[in-house]
Design an enzyme around this catalytic site. Sequence first.
Site, PDB file in Angstrom:
ATOM      1  N   CYS A   2       1.995 -11.374   0.450  1.00 15.87           N
ATOM      2  CA  CYS A   2       1.376 -12.584   0.806  1.00 15.87           C
ATOM      3  C   CYS A   2       1.813 -12.962   2.369  1.00 15.87           C
ATOM      4  O   CYS A   2       2.957 -12.844   2.690  1.00 15.87           O
ATOM      5  CB  CYS A   2       1.558 -14.010  -0.118  1.00 15.87           C
ATOM      6  N   ARG A  27      -0.864  -8.541   4.839  1.00 12.51           N
ATOM      7  CA  ARG A  27       0.472  -8.652   3.831  1.00 12.51           C
ATOM      8  C   ARG A  27      -0.308  -8.864   2.327  1.00 12.51           C
ATOM      9  O   ARG A  27       0.226  -8.955   1.459  1.00 12.51           O
ATOM     10  CB  ARG A  27       1.013  -9.714   4.426  1.00 12.51           C
ATOM     11  N   TRP A  74      -1.545 -12.041  -1.995  1.00  8.70           N
ATOM     12  CA  TRP A  74      -1.527 -10.643  -2.625  1.00  8.70           C
ATOM     13  C   TRP A  74      -1.029 -11.001  -4.090  1.00  8.70           C
ATOM     14  O   TRP A  74       0.134 -11.463  -4.260  1.00  8.70           O
ATOM     15  CB  TRP A  74      -0.746  -9.653  -2.005  1.00  8.70           C
ATOM     16  N   ASN A 100       5.684 -17.233  -0.536  1.00  9.96           N
ATOM     17  CA  ASN A 100       5.286 -15.708  -0.569  1.00  9.96           C
ATOM     18  C   ASN A 100       6.850 -15.556  -1.143  1.00  9.96           C
ATOM     19  O   ASN A 100       7.986 -15.921  -0.946  1.00  9.96           O
ATOM     20  CB  ASN A 100       5.692 -15.446   0.915  1.00  9.96           C
ATOM     21  N   GLY A 101       6.754 -14.880  -2.160  1.00  4.18           N
ATOM     22  CA  GLY A 101       7.831 -14.219  -2.940  1.00  4.18           C
ATOM     23  C   GLY A 101       7.417 -14.223  -4.395  1.00  4.18           C
ATOM     24  O   GLY A 101       6.403 -14.690  -5.067  1.00  4.18           O
ATOM     25  N   GLU A 487       2.820  13.219   2.170  1.00  2.00           N
ATOM     26  CA  GLU A 487       2.279  12.067   3.117  1.00  2.00           C
ATOM     27  C   GLU A 487       0.836  12.010   3.297  1.00  2.00           C
ATOM     28  O   GLU A 487       0.187  11.196   3.288  1.00  2.00           O
ATOM     29  CB  GLU A 487       3.229  12.035   4.247  1.00  2.00           C
ATOM     30  N   LYS A 491      -1.741   9.405   2.337  1.00  3.30           N
ATOM     31  CA  LYS A 491      -2.773   8.594   3.035  1.00  3.30           C
ATOM     32  C   LYS A 491      -4.175   8.682   2.428  1.00  3.30           C
ATOM     33  O   LYS A 491      -4.908   7.744   2.662  1.00  3.30           O
ATOM     34  CB  LYS A 491      -2.929   9.499   4.597  1.00  3.30           C
ATOM     35  N   GLU A 494      -4.716   6.404  -0.673  1.00  4.37           N
ATOM     36  CA  GLU A 494      -4.569   4.911  -0.449  1.00  4.37           C
ATOM     37  C   GLU A 494      -5.830   4.467   0.256  1.00  4.37           C
ATOM     38  O   GLU A 494      -6.025   3.327   0.053  1.00  4.37           O
ATOM     39  CB  GLU A 494      -3.213   4.349   0.192  1.00  4.37           C
ATOM     40  N   HIS A 510       3.187  26.993 -10.703  1.00  8.53           N
ATOM     41  CA  HIS A 510       3.656  26.351 -12.057  1.00  8.53           C
ATOM     42  C   HIS A 510       2.812  25.509 -12.863  1.00  8.53           C
ATOM     43  O   HIS A 510       3.256  24.593 -13.599  1.00  8.53           O
ATOM     44  CB  HIS A 510       5.160  25.889 -11.860  1.00  8.53           C
ATOM     45  N   LYS A 609       0.585  -4.456   3.103  1.00  7.08           N
ATOM     46  CA  LYS A 609       1.381  -3.844   3.852  1.00  7.08           C
ATOM     47  C   LYS A 609       2.899  -3.852   3.469  1.00  7.08           C
ATOM     48  O   LYS A 609       3.615  -2.792   3.520  1.00  7.08           O
ATOM     49  CB  LYS A 609       1.178  -4.413   5.360  1.00  7.08           C
TER      50      LYS A 609
HETATM   51  O1  M6R Z   1       7.770  -1.139   4.864  1.00  9.34           O
HETATM   52  P1  M6R Z   1       8.058   0.069   4.175  1.00  9.34           P
HETATM   53  O2  M6R Z   1       8.161   1.262   5.155  1.00  9.34           O
HETATM   54  O3  M6R Z   1       9.338  -0.394   3.385  1.00  9.34           O
HETATM   55  O4  M6R Z   1       7.144   0.129   2.882  1.00  9.34           O
HETATM   56  C1  M6R Z   1       7.098   1.114   2.193  1.00  9.34           C
HETATM   57  C2  M6R Z   1       5.733   1.413   1.436  1.00  9.34           C
HETATM   58  O5  M6R Z   1       5.307   0.204   0.894  1.00  9.34           O
HETATM   59  C3  M6R Z   1       4.765   1.930   2.550  1.00  9.34           C
HETATM   60  O6  M6R Z   1       5.262   3.015   3.199  1.00  9.34           O
HETATM   61  C4  M6R Z   1       3.395   2.429   1.675  1.00  9.34           C
HETATM   62  O7  M6R Z   1       3.590   3.205   0.801  1.00  9.34           O
HETATM   63  C5  M6R Z   1       2.297   2.748   2.902  1.00  9.34           C
HETATM   64  N1  M6R Z   1       1.326   1.830   2.369  1.00  9.34           N
HETATM   65  C6  M6R Z   1       2.031   3.935   3.045  1.00  9.34           C
HETATM   66  O8  M6R Z   1       0.920   4.210   3.775  1.00  9.34           O
END
Ligand code: M6R
Length: 614
Positions: A2, A27, A74, A100-101, A487, A491, A494, A510, A609
């Site tokens: 948020c 956010r 969010w 936010n929280g 990674e 990508k 997501e 395996h 984010k």
């Molecule tokens: O701000 P941070 O690096 O701690 O965030 C960690 C994850 O939430 C963040 O890397 C998330 O997995 C991304 N969407 C990946 O692209």
Amino acid sequence: MCGIVGYLGNKKAHPILLDGLKKLEYRGYDSAGVALLENNIIKIFKAKGKVSDLEEKIKHVQLSADTGIAHTRWATHGVPNEINAHPHVSQSGKLALVHNGIIENYNVLREKLEQKGYVFYSETDTEVLVKFIEDVYLETGKSLFEAVQLALKRVVGAYAIALISTEMPGSMIIARKGSPLVVGLGKNGEFIVGSDAAPIIRHTKTVYYLDDNEVAFLQKGKEMQVITLDNKRISPLLTELDLSLEELEKGGYDYFMLKEIYEQPRSVYDSMRGRIDTEKQLVRLGGIEPYENHILEADRIIMVGCGTSWHAALVGEYLFEELARIPVETEYGSEFRYRNPIIRPRDVVIGISQSGETADTLAGLRLAKEKGALLLGVCNVVGSSVARETHAGVYTHAGPEIGVASTKAFTAQVTVLTLMALRLGYLKKNIDLNRYENLLCELEYIPEKIERALQSDLLVQQIAREYKNARNFLYLGRGINFPVALEGALKLKEISYIHAEGYPAAEMKHGPIALIDENMPVVVIATKKGNYDKIVSNIQEIKSRNGKIIAVVTEGDKEVARLADHLIEIPETDEMLTPLVATIPLQLLAYHIAVMLGRDVDKPRNLAKSVTVE
Ligand code: M6R
């Protein structure tokens, strides 16, 4: 999660608030709302969906308020709809709050308030909080500021809040604990509040980052007052933002993600800038220098992160063990914090986080601090909670990352971890001097090599076109490129919503090998050096089962070229540095597939984010 924005000044508040919300949309973006204080009445507008939906809703409404708060959500408590969207108002309608929280004890508070006759319309903890504040205000007869202090003292959880009231025109109360909050001090006594500096930078560069347990009273044209929950007056230490508006704009790119992918030659350079003394062949990391002896005596290093930052941590594990010969364990913040880990005072815990606000990473760090470990932070956002709560650290200097999918933050984290590993290896005399000097020299070529890797863009687009309708993808890598495979898979899933899995290439036999048929694209990082021969064998295994091979190889590769369906060449570099270059085509592949599938690349569904909830 948020984003919250507040404005108090002499201008019309709603355009500033909407602009601020757009900057914070990364956010959270499932609903948005604004509360405006106009002629002693609070006007609330809300919309399900993006900030543009809210904007559409109020564009024809005549508004003149110069005070307001706004929120982009969010969802944590309750589905995304207008009822649950913020701002929420108190029972009398005189107070409006954005938050936010998470208020963990909201159920207990709600029950008590219900017994007193309060009525709730939403499923949110925020509605409980604003009603609770009003209740304390009415019960105690104290000022609203004091009532906020008293109420927050009884709240369990995390919050950044902004509150306006019809009884306090031209004023706002803001507070934080565990969620970030910044206030900008503009011209002529105006204030702009934000979850980060993005909504503020257009108006002023002078800001104050609130600390946990601080409450600030903002009054138009007057000096800001900051007081803790325990009534201690604070002299706020103002900061000048080192950020430009252009950094927060798309700069001609269709998406922030693409801009950020293309920024990597520069951001990786910035992560190294001033940290390598080429003449003396030394790495200097000022932030951790005072703690170097402590780190050198460490029995082990524990790296903690989530998502992409966890992948960077895993690359860090390979780097630290290979170059500095220090044992490393890599932990997901969420697992680490809940499994009663063994942490000793001679352990060093490194928290890795782009935002510096990820709840699970922070909780892991706090736990390690309680057990006496030295905490280091590797984060991107200056002044973030990770930066503040660790004993020392190294900023990644990647610049603001707005796309929800992390790209340049990853390569910047890996760059910083490489520098740390080299520094420690050198001090410990655990690295051969020739190797050390070669790596330092090679590191300086990495931005240029990333630039060359970016030239695969057109080819990657063609590959994306061919496989965009695949239902699953496998990503394989070995050694230090195994985290790169993870990674790459993250990508893709997501932002394109295609299922993808990363695996150590040798593990394929395996189990996952059963999945391979002519419909399964397999992305293999098969750069020279390291386990090249072994990975060639893995590729052969895929080939004989008709899997489609997309191989990321070193320029000039002949062997994999004979086997792969598609070859993406990247410049040769030291094996330990390949993640910095090999990641680039994987980011591009995910990006192009997502665009071709019509996904909202910068704001993928269900995501935000920075994940400031557990
Ligand atoms: O701000 P941070 O690096 O701690 O965030 C960690 C994850 O939430 C963040 O890397 C998330 O997995 C991304 N969407 C990946 O692209």
